[in-house]
Design a protein around this motif. Sequence first.
Motif, PDB file in Angstrom:
ATOM      1  N   ASN A 101     -39.793  53.552  -4.946  1.00  0.00           N
ATOM      2  CA  ASN A 101     -39.446  52.667  -6.065  1.00  0.00           C
ATOM      3  C   ASN A 101     -38.228  51.783  -5.776  1.00  0.00           C
ATOM      4  O   ASN A 101     -37.355  51.621  -6.643  1.00  0.00           O
ATOM      5  N   PRO A 102     -38.129  51.189  -4.569  1.00  0.00           N
ATOM      6  CA  PRO A 102     -36.953  50.351  -4.283  1.00  0.00           C
ATOM      7  C   PRO A 102     -36.875  49.101  -5.137  1.00  0.00           C
ATOM      8  O   PRO A 102     -35.838  48.438  -5.169  1.00  0.00           O
ATOM      9  N   GLN A 103     -37.980  48.763  -5.849  1.00  0.00           N
ATOM     10  CA  GLN A 103     -37.914  47.648  -6.801  1.00  0.00           C
ATOM     11  C   GLN A 103     -36.847  47.906  -7.863  1.00  0.00           C
ATOM     12  O   GLN A 103     -36.269  46.968  -8.411  1.00  0.00           O
ATOM     13  N   ILE A 104     -36.630  49.195  -8.172  1.00  0.00           N
ATOM     14  CA  ILE A 104     -35.591  49.552  -9.154  1.00  0.00           C
ATOM     15  C   ILE A 104     -34.268  49.606  -8.392  1.00  0.00           C
ATOM     16  O   ILE A 104     -33.825  50.645  -7.925  1.00  0.00           O
ATOM     17  N   SER A 105     -33.664  48.471  -8.258  1.00  0.00           N
ATOM     18  CA  SER A 105     -32.497  48.294  -7.391  1.00  0.00           C
ATOM     19  C   SER A 105     -31.217  48.773  -8.070  1.00  0.00           C
ATOM     20  O   SER A 105     -31.182  49.024  -9.284  1.00  0.00           O
ATOM     21  N   PRO A 106     -30.126  48.886  -7.310  1.00  0.00           N
ATOM     22  CA  PRO A 106     -28.847  49.264  -7.915  1.00  0.00           C
ATOM     23  C   PRO A 106     -28.440  48.375  -9.076  1.00  0.00           C
ATOM     24  O   PRO A 106     -27.901  48.861 -10.078  1.00  0.00           O
ATOM     25  N   ASP A 107     -28.697  47.073  -8.984  1.00  0.00           N
ATOM     26  CA  ASP A 107     -28.334  46.154 -10.064  1.00  0.00           C
ATOM     27  C   ASP A 107     -29.072  46.511 -11.352  1.00  0.00           C
ATOM     28  O   ASP A 107     -28.501  46.470 -12.451  1.00  0.00           O
ATOM     29  N   LEU A 115     -46.988  45.084 -22.394  1.00  0.00           N
ATOM     30  CA  LEU A 115     -46.727  45.197 -20.963  1.00  0.00           C
ATOM     31  C   LEU A 115     -46.219  43.840 -20.484  1.00  0.00           C
ATOM     32  O   LEU A 115     -46.980  42.875 -20.396  1.00  0.00           O
ATOM     33  N   LEU A 116     -44.932  43.755 -20.200  1.00  0.00           N
ATOM     34  CA  LEU A 116     -44.331  42.472 -19.830  1.00  0.00           C
ATOM     35  C   LEU A 116     -44.662  42.080 -18.397  1.00  0.00           C
ATOM     36  O   LEU A 116     -44.948  40.918 -18.120  1.00  0.00           O
ATOM     37  N   VAL A 117     -44.584  43.056 -17.491  1.00  0.00           N
ATOM     38  CA  VAL A 117     -44.889  42.796 -16.080  1.00  0.00           C
ATOM     39  C   VAL A 117     -45.569  44.026 -15.499  1.00  0.00           C
ATOM     40  O   VAL A 117     -45.099  45.151 -15.678  1.00  0.00           O
ATOM     41  N   ALA A 118     -46.681  43.819 -14.817  1.00  0.00           N
ATOM     42  CA  ALA A 118     -47.349  44.894 -14.094  1.00  0.00           C
ATOM     43  C   ALA A 118     -47.017  44.769 -12.615  1.00  0.00           C
ATOM     44  O   ALA A 118     -46.951  43.658 -12.076  1.00  0.00           O
ATOM     45  N   ASP A 119     -46.782  45.910 -11.969  1.00  0.00           N
ATOM     46  CA  ASP A 119     -46.477  45.939 -10.535  1.00  0.00           C
ATOM     47  C   ASP A 119     -45.316  44.998 -10.214  1.00  0.00           C
ATOM     48  O   ASP A 119     -45.411  44.106  -9.382  1.00  0.00           O
ATOM     49  N   ALA A 120     -44.201  45.230 -10.875  1.00  0.00           N
ATOM     50  CA  ALA A 120     -43.068  44.305 -10.835  1.00  0.00           C
ATOM     51  C   ALA A 120     -42.258  44.432  -9.556  1.00  0.00           C
ATOM     52  O   ALA A 120     -42.056  45.524  -9.027  1.00  0.00           O
ATOM     53  N   ALA A 121     -41.771  43.300  -9.083  1.00  0.00           N
ATOM     54  CA  ALA A 121     -40.757  43.245  -8.034  1.00  0.00           C
ATOM     55  C   ALA A 121     -39.378  43.302  -8.688  1.00  0.00           C
ATOM     56  O   ALA A 121     -39.247  43.208  -9.921  1.00  0.00           O
ATOM     57  N   GLU A 122     -38.342  43.463  -7.880  1.00  0.00           N
ATOM     58  CA  GLU A 122     -36.983  43.520  -8.415  1.00  0.00           C
ATOM     59  C   GLU A 122     -36.672  42.299  -9.269  1.00  0.00           C
ATOM     60  O   GLU A 122     -36.123  42.428 -10.376  1.00  0.00           O
TER      61      GLU A 122
END
Length: 356
Positions: free
Chosen positions: A296-302, A260-267
Amino acid sequence: MRRVGFVVNPIAGMGGRVGLKGTDGKVEEARARGAEPRAPERGIEALQALREAGDVDLFTYGGKMGERAAHEAGFEPTVVGYPDGEETTPADTRAAVEALVEAEVDVVLFVGGDGTAVDIAETLDALNTAVPMLGVPAGVKVYSSVFGVTPRAAGRLAARFDRTAEREVNDIDEDAFRGGEVHTELRAVATVPVGDDLQSSKQVGGGTIEGLAEAVAADAREATGVTYILGPGSTLAAIKRELGVDGTPLGVDVWRDGDLLVADAAESDILATLSEQNRIVVSPIGGQGFIFGRGNPQISPDIIRQSDVEVVASRRKLEETGVLRVDTGDPDLDEELRGWLQVRVGAYERRLVKVV
């Protein structure tokens, strides 16, 4: 000519991209994490569709609560008042609605999330008015059924509606939400324009997901070097358990090669962990069908543009949802994502579902 009242909650949705799952009481923290206002651009998009859809007379509140977006969209609006200070508050939203009703608008078109919807619905109820309200989705959590499915859909509906209905205004406890629990509450019942592009209330889909979770997890363990961006929700929580990680039920987690690289990740966290091969795994919101743009806006278009996308759902949930929807904030990407998509519903079974 339809008289449309327009009001923007300028801080709505700021917490989403930086992983806060909401902005109530978290504005300064969101800014410290580098959050940028999301609502104004969503409002401009809605107003552009409003202009294209019909002949309207626009009334709005001053500055960043509507006036600026209106000018950007090509309107010369009637400004009915101004916020008290640079930092806007729920009291400013309520004052704006009161002024718009006094101006005898035919509908209040607002930009925000569930918290803004509650403020507006309660104000309209206190004024004992039949003026309907319609939301342009800009918040992180959009559980209420008073929003258009996209900003442009809301703008078109505000210009063209010919009937209204009573719809639910729901909100959740954001602190509990950040802790991984959903506590929804019916806060109001509002009069809303209705049409095909009006969002449904969020519902929880049922069905067995154990076999699905086992299969997705098995595939992930065999995919050496692939970075997995695992979205929120109960289906993804089952997959995370199968992977043996303590994931975030309502957040986005990043996993690769057993770790698990990042939990509760931001963009920004997700972007920093991307590799040559990346796979986003998400499940549609039951009753609404959104795979991107709600929760899930953390999963951005980029991030989406650099990744493969796998949509997973139980059979029952998929049957109840019908179609899938996207609202990434990038109209070009939304158009690319539309069409027929294979949704994984079991260890081997996939079903074609249309993204509209």
